[in-house]
Design an enzyme around this catalytic site. Structure first.
Site, PDB file in Angstrom:
ATOM      1  N   GLY A   1       0.790  -1.229   0.000  1.00 26.82           N
ATOM      2  CA  GLY A   1       0.000   0.000   0.000  1.00 26.82           C
ATOM      3  C   GLY A   1       0.821   1.278   0.000  1.00 26.82           C
TER       4      GLY A   1
ATOM      5  N   TYR B   1      14.814   3.724  -8.685  1.00 26.57           N
ATOM      6  CA  TYR B   1      13.472   4.304  -8.794  1.00 26.57           C
ATOM      7  C   TYR B   1      13.101   4.491 -10.261  1.00 26.57           C
ATOM      8  CZ  TYR B   1       9.571   7.562  -8.377  1.00 26.57           C
ATOM      9  OH  TYR B   1       8.338   8.167  -8.479  1.00 26.57           O
ATOM     10  N   LEU B   2      12.058   3.796 -10.688  1.00 29.80           N
ATOM     11  CA  LEU B   2      11.572   3.932 -12.070  1.00 29.80           C
ATOM     12  C   LEU B   2      10.609   5.118 -12.104  1.00 29.80           C
ATOM     13  CD1 LEU B   2      10.940   0.144 -12.832  1.00 29.80           C
ATOM     14  CD2 LEU B   2      13.020   1.478 -13.235  1.00 29.80           C
TER      15      LEU B   2
ATOM     16  N   HIS C   1      -2.463   4.804  -4.122  1.00 32.19           N
ATOM     17  CA  HIS C   1      -2.363   3.336  -4.084  1.00 32.19           C
ATOM     18  C   HIS C   1      -3.715   2.641  -4.061  1.00 32.19           C
ATOM     19  CE1 HIS C   1       1.904   3.921  -3.840  1.00 32.19           C
ATOM     20  NE2 HIS C   1       1.733   4.730  -2.825  1.00 32.19           N
TER      21      HIS C   1
ATOM     22  N   GLU D   1       6.181  -7.267  -6.752  1.00 34.73           N
ATOM     23  CA  GLU D   1       5.548  -8.009  -5.657  1.00 34.73           C
ATOM     24  C   GLU D   1       4.671  -9.108  -6.235  1.00 34.73           C
ATOM     25  OE1 GLU D   1       3.217  -5.296  -3.234  1.00 34.73           O
ATOM     26  OE2 GLU D   1       4.897  -3.905  -3.139  1.00 34.73           O
TER      27      GLU D   1
ATOM     28  N   ASN E   1       0.870 -11.026  -5.288  1.00 33.45           N
ATOM     29  CA  ASN E   1      -0.312 -11.128  -4.433  1.00 33.45           C
ATOM     30  C   ASN E   1      -0.818 -12.560  -4.453  1.00 33.45           C
ATOM     31  OD1 ASN E   1      -0.253  -8.320  -3.963  1.00 33.45           O
ATOM     32  ND2 ASN E   1      -1.232  -8.004  -5.928  1.00 33.45           N
TER      33      ASN E   1
ATOM     34  N   ARG F   1      -3.684 -13.902  -3.549  1.00 35.81           N
ATOM     35  CA  ARG F   1      -5.138 -13.909  -3.306  1.00 35.81           C
ATOM     36  C   ARG F   1      -5.873 -13.641  -4.617  1.00 35.81           C
ATOM     37  NH1 ARG F   1      -3.366  -8.681  -2.180  1.00 35.81           N
ATOM     38  NH2 ARG F   1      -4.317  -7.183  -3.588  1.00 35.81           N
TER      39      ARG F   1
ATOM     40  N   ARG G   1     -14.098   0.888 -10.642  1.00 35.57           N
ATOM     41  CA  ARG G   1     -14.466   0.697  -9.231  1.00 35.57           C
ATOM     42  C   ARG G   1     -15.316   1.877  -8.807  1.00 35.57           C
ATOM     43  NH1 ARG G   1      -9.380  -1.613  -5.734  1.00 35.57           N
ATOM     44  NH2 ARG G   1      -8.556  -3.038  -7.325  1.00 35.57           N
TER      45      ARG G   1
END
Ligand code: MV4
Length: 449
Positions: free
Chosen positions: A164, A202-203, A235, A287, A289, A291, A337
């Site tokens: 996050g 850092y991109l 985020h 990363e 996830n 789930r 959303r």
């Protein structure tokens, strides 16, 4: 196959899981807080058990209450949905120790991917390209200086327990590095109780592209293409689409195959999402996830699979039953959303839903658990629904999406529908020309990273 599944969640995802279960002939058990006694997920399930007071920590995060509910109703398996306990390895272990099936990955894989340094190491070892950076944790200012000199500024300090966007800080030069390192460590300590940090190049203008994978217990792994989730504010994703307007078929097949091979090597099972930053034609793992994700419907719409059904099937031991080559991606899908928030200030707008009309027609899907007269409780996430639209191509999808947003009526509360209407008329969005920072500028609010 399971006879009864307990759904350890609420809202649209609880309903989504209930629907998949019913179509498979599986009975469902809903759990709900006292604030959700009138919630649609509790009403539609075959059985509903109240597991505690409104605050999530006392109900939807209450492991003992959820296990008791599974016990007294005689459930075979527990589906955690997203959020809440979905990425809690201890919960997954306890579910299995109590003799239920956890519908998700193994606790060990959840633990591994929850530790961002361990996840990155695993990705690297299995052939997934990662962002250049530190080899593990950065434990001193001296070490930070040395690595930053090697990879070049700007650099980003990230929390190993992160997520996050918390515990993250950019350093543009040597002078900023000490403060960034200390800031990230103390924020990580405060947010996660763990001050371990690592460093990456850092991109500056990447897109956020994630690959959906699905694996059974027999070593079969497929990828279901990618989702472009670059449109985020603080985020929080606002709109997701599949396929990404930035990729061609050879890039898609290549990164998909890399992802599948890596998951096969790890012995991963169930659904999972591998997150990448994509810049100048290159993918960089950030990363994973472990789930089902909020935006899984855009993948379902382009590949014609019910991901929740597949997740339940593979958890019961069933083989995938199809190969990568037999999967066909078709057309374009976009998800908006819809949050109960002011579309300009983003302040939450809970309350009672008045007149309610959802769009419909060919290629249109609304995943939501609200109804006219429903009181949106103030205790949980502000998302009240997802509008998912499919078209033969991106342009048809956009035309349909505009039509649907115009039809959508949710009276009584403020929603982010007007923001989506503005977004789908924006020329840069229409051209698919956006990166992870584009939306912040569009909504006219500033954010430091
Ligand atoms: C980055 C990055 C730039 N360079 N890593 C933000 C949350 C976390 N999950 C990863 N994040 C980022 N990692 C490197 N090496 C920029 C972000 C980032 C971001 C990533 C995805 C979507 C939206 C974002 C918004 C700000 C920063």
């Amino acid at each position: 196959m399971f006879e009864k599944v307990l759904i350890a969640n609420r809202g649209e995802i609880a309903l989504r899981i209930h629907r998949a279960c019913k179509e498979m002939g599986i009975r469902t058990v809903a759990v709900h807080s006292t604030a959700d006694a009138d919630a649609m997920h509790a009403r539609l399930a075959d059985e509903a058990v109240c597991i505690g007071p409104a605050q999530a920590k006392d109900s939807y995060l209450n492991v003992a209450a959820i296990l008791s509910a599974a016990d007294i109703t005689g459930a075979d398996a527990i589906h955690p949905g997203y959020g809440f306990l979905s990425e809690n390895a201890d919960f997954a272990s306890m579910v299995e120790e109590h003799g239920f099936t956890f519908i998700g990955p193994s606790p060990d894989h959840i633990t591994m991917m929850g530790d961002k340094i361990a996840a990155k190491n695993a990705a690297m070892e299995t052939g997934i390209p990662v962002v250049p950076g530190s080899d593990g944790a950065v434990v001193s200012h001296d070490e930070a200086l040395k690595i930053a000199k090697d990879i070049g500024y700007p650099v980003l300090i990230k929390a190993s327990a992160g997520g996050g966007g918390r515990g993250m800080k950019v350093a543009q030069n040597e002078k900023e590095l000490l403060e960034a390192w200390q800031f990230a460590r103390s924020e990580a300590k405060a947010a996660f109780g763990n001050d371990e940090v690592y460093m990456e190049k850092y991109l500056q203008k990447p897109r956020h592209i994630e690959i959906q994978i699905l694996a059974d217990l027999h070593g079969n792994v497929v990828h279901l293409g990618e989702r472009d989730c670059s449109l985020q504010r603080r985020h929080q994703k606002l709109l997701e689409e599949a396929p990404s307007p930035a990729l061609n078929w050879s890039q898609r097949n290549e990164i998909g195959e890399i992802a599948c091979n890596a998951m096969r090597k790890l012995g991963y099972r169930s659904v999972g999402t591998i997150e990448f930053l994509y810049e100048n034609g290159e993918f960089f793992f950030i990363e994973m996830n472990t789930r089902l994700q909020v935006e899984h419907p855009v993948t379902e719409m382009i590949c014609g699979l019910d991901l929740v059904r597949e997740m339940i099937r593979v958890s019961s031991g069933a083989p995938l039953g199809y190969t990568q080559e037999s999967l066909r991606f078709s057309g374009h899908a976009i998800e908006c959303r819809i949050n109960a928030e002011d579309p300009e200030t983003f302040l939450p707008s809970p309350g009672v839903v008045g007149d309610y009309h959802t769009p419909g027609g060919l290629g249109v899907r609304v995943d939501s658990a609200i109804y006219s007269g429903y009181r949106i409780p103030p205790y949980y996430d502000s998302m009240v629904g997802k509008l998912i639209v499919h078209g033969a191509n991106r342009n048809e999808c956009l035309m349909r999406l505009r039509r649907c947003l115009g039809e959508y009526v949710i009276d009584g509360i403020r929603t982010t529908i007007p923001l989506h209407q503005r977004l789908v008329d924006n020329p840069e969005f229409i051209n698919g020309d956006y990166d992870i920072h584009w939306l912040e500028n569009f909504v006219g609010m500033d954010q430091s990273l």
